[in-house]
Design a protein around this motif. Structure first.
Motif, PDB file in Angstrom:
ATOM      1  N   LEU A 250       0.881  -1.053   0.055  1.00  0.00           N
ATOM      2  CA  LEU A 250      -0.039   0.114   0.086  1.00  0.00           C
ATOM      3  C   LEU A 250       0.781   1.067  -0.097  1.00  0.00           C
ATOM      4  O   LEU A 250       0.673   2.232  -0.286  1.00  0.00           O
ATOM      5  N   GLU A 251       2.141   1.183   0.878  1.00  0.00           N
ATOM      6  CA  GLU A 251       2.794   2.423   1.087  1.00  0.00           C
ATOM      7  C   GLU A 251       3.727   2.452  -0.300  1.00  0.00           C
ATOM      8  O   GLU A 251       4.459   3.576  -0.447  1.00  0.00           O
ATOM      9  N   GLN A 252       3.880   1.496  -1.202  1.00  0.00           N
ATOM     10  CA  GLN A 252       4.644   1.389  -2.300  1.00  0.00           C
ATOM     11  C   GLN A 252       3.754   1.725  -3.512  1.00  0.00           C
ATOM     12  O   GLN A 252       4.199   1.613  -4.547  1.00  0.00           O
ATOM     13  N   SER A 253       2.446   2.107  -3.437  1.00  0.00           N
ATOM     14  CA  SER A 253       1.637   2.583  -4.421  1.00  0.00           C
ATOM     15  C   SER A 253       1.259   1.241  -5.230  1.00  0.00           C
ATOM     16  O   SER A 253       0.581   1.517  -6.639  1.00  0.00           O
ATOM     17  N   ARG A 254       1.150   0.110  -4.923  1.00  0.00           N
ATOM     18  CA  ARG A 254       0.810  -0.936  -5.422  1.00  0.00           C
ATOM     19  C   ARG A 254      -0.719  -1.100  -5.968  1.00  0.00           C
ATOM     20  O   ARG A 254      -1.399  -0.480  -5.311  1.00  0.00           O
TER      21      ARG A 254
END
Length: 282
Positions: A60-64
């Motif tokens: 989620l924090e990696q914009s997946r």
């Protein structure tokens, strides 16, 4: 994933990281972990507090491009100690409906709103949510057709009354036109609140209870011509009124205020107020 969705996910990831860095172990009741190279919580600590998988939260924090649900976002918002504005921002960036906020916004109008409606008498005025829940009304609207106070609060939904209640099926003179306009507006609002179970439940109830509603709903109209006036076969005679739609924040709704379209109606409106029972003298 579209460009707009990618940009929104990137902004969401940045927002989560920023909020995470502003929370300390002491803030969330976790034991101290000694000196840290970076401020705030680690990803695994946020995942632990929210009850989600570390890998999922990292993605989620990696914009997946991963699925995000309202309950999970609620857990993350609580873990990061977000206030209402930050929580709203989180759900907006996630393109997810915050059901808790929807319920809170629809529960009541702002303090003093009833006083505002009362000051509009003898012009009928009613505050509605996007689902057409009747949130508040003044005396003139109360007696526009029967006595709205006699309807139990849990049944005070304009569409439900208009399509199912025998005393309100002729609320406006042009029943067909009024019904089609209201349903078209409802469908537009439903499209903006697809995750709202209360809206879905209202539509299901209306489909089961009213063949007239089901017929109109099946046509998928989202825009209807508004004649610009309403004619009410009211309790004090035939009233020709001009509707004015004022938006308000509660329930993504609006307030309808009706003013007289001719002199005869202007003379009749004060008679609505005279129908209110007078308090017994001491």
């Amino acid at each position: 994933m579209s460009r707009a969705a990618r940009e929104r996910r990137a902004e969401l990831a940045s927002f989560l990281r920023a909020r995470r860095e502003h929370i300390t172990l002491e803030d969330v009741g976790l034991p101290g972990g000694g000196r840290r190279r970076t401020p705030g919580l680690r990803r695994e600590e946020v995942a632990q507090l929210a009850g989600v998988g570390v890998t999922w939260y990292t993605w989620l924090e990696q914009s997946r491009d991963i699925n995000v649900s309202a309950p999970v976002l609620d857990a993350i918002a609580r873990a990061l100690r977000l206030d209402q504005r930050e929580r709203a921002h989180l759900f907006t960036l996630s393109a997810t409906v915050d059901l808790e906020a929807e319920a809170r916004r629809c529960s009541a109008l702002a303090p003093g709103y009833q006083l505002f409606l009362d000051q509009l008498d003898p012009f009928p005025a009613v505050a509605l949510s996007w689902r057409y829940d009747i949130l508040a009304f003044n005396t003139a609207y109360r007696f526009l057709h029967g006595d709205l106070e006699e309807i139990p609060p849990e049944e005070r939904n304009f569409l439900w009354l208009f399509f199912t209640h025998p005393d309100y099926v002729d609320f406006v003179e042009d029943r067909d036109g009024g019904a089609r306009l209201a349903v078209a507006r409802l469908r537009t609002h439903v499209a903006s609140h697809l995750g709202d179970p209360l809206g879905q439940e209202l539509v299901s109830r209306l489909l089961a209870a009213s063949p007239f509603f089901a017929e109109i709903w099946s046509q998928h109209d989202v825009a209807r011509n508004d004649p610009g006036y309403k004619v009410f076969p009211s309790s004090v005679g035939r009233l020709r009124m001009l509707p004015h739609r004022l938006l308000h924040a509660e329930g993504d709704g609006w307030t309808m205020v009706y003013t007289p379209a001719n002199e005869q109606t202007a003379l009749q409106l004060p008679r609505l107020l005279s129908r209110e029972p007078q308090a017994a003298s001491a």
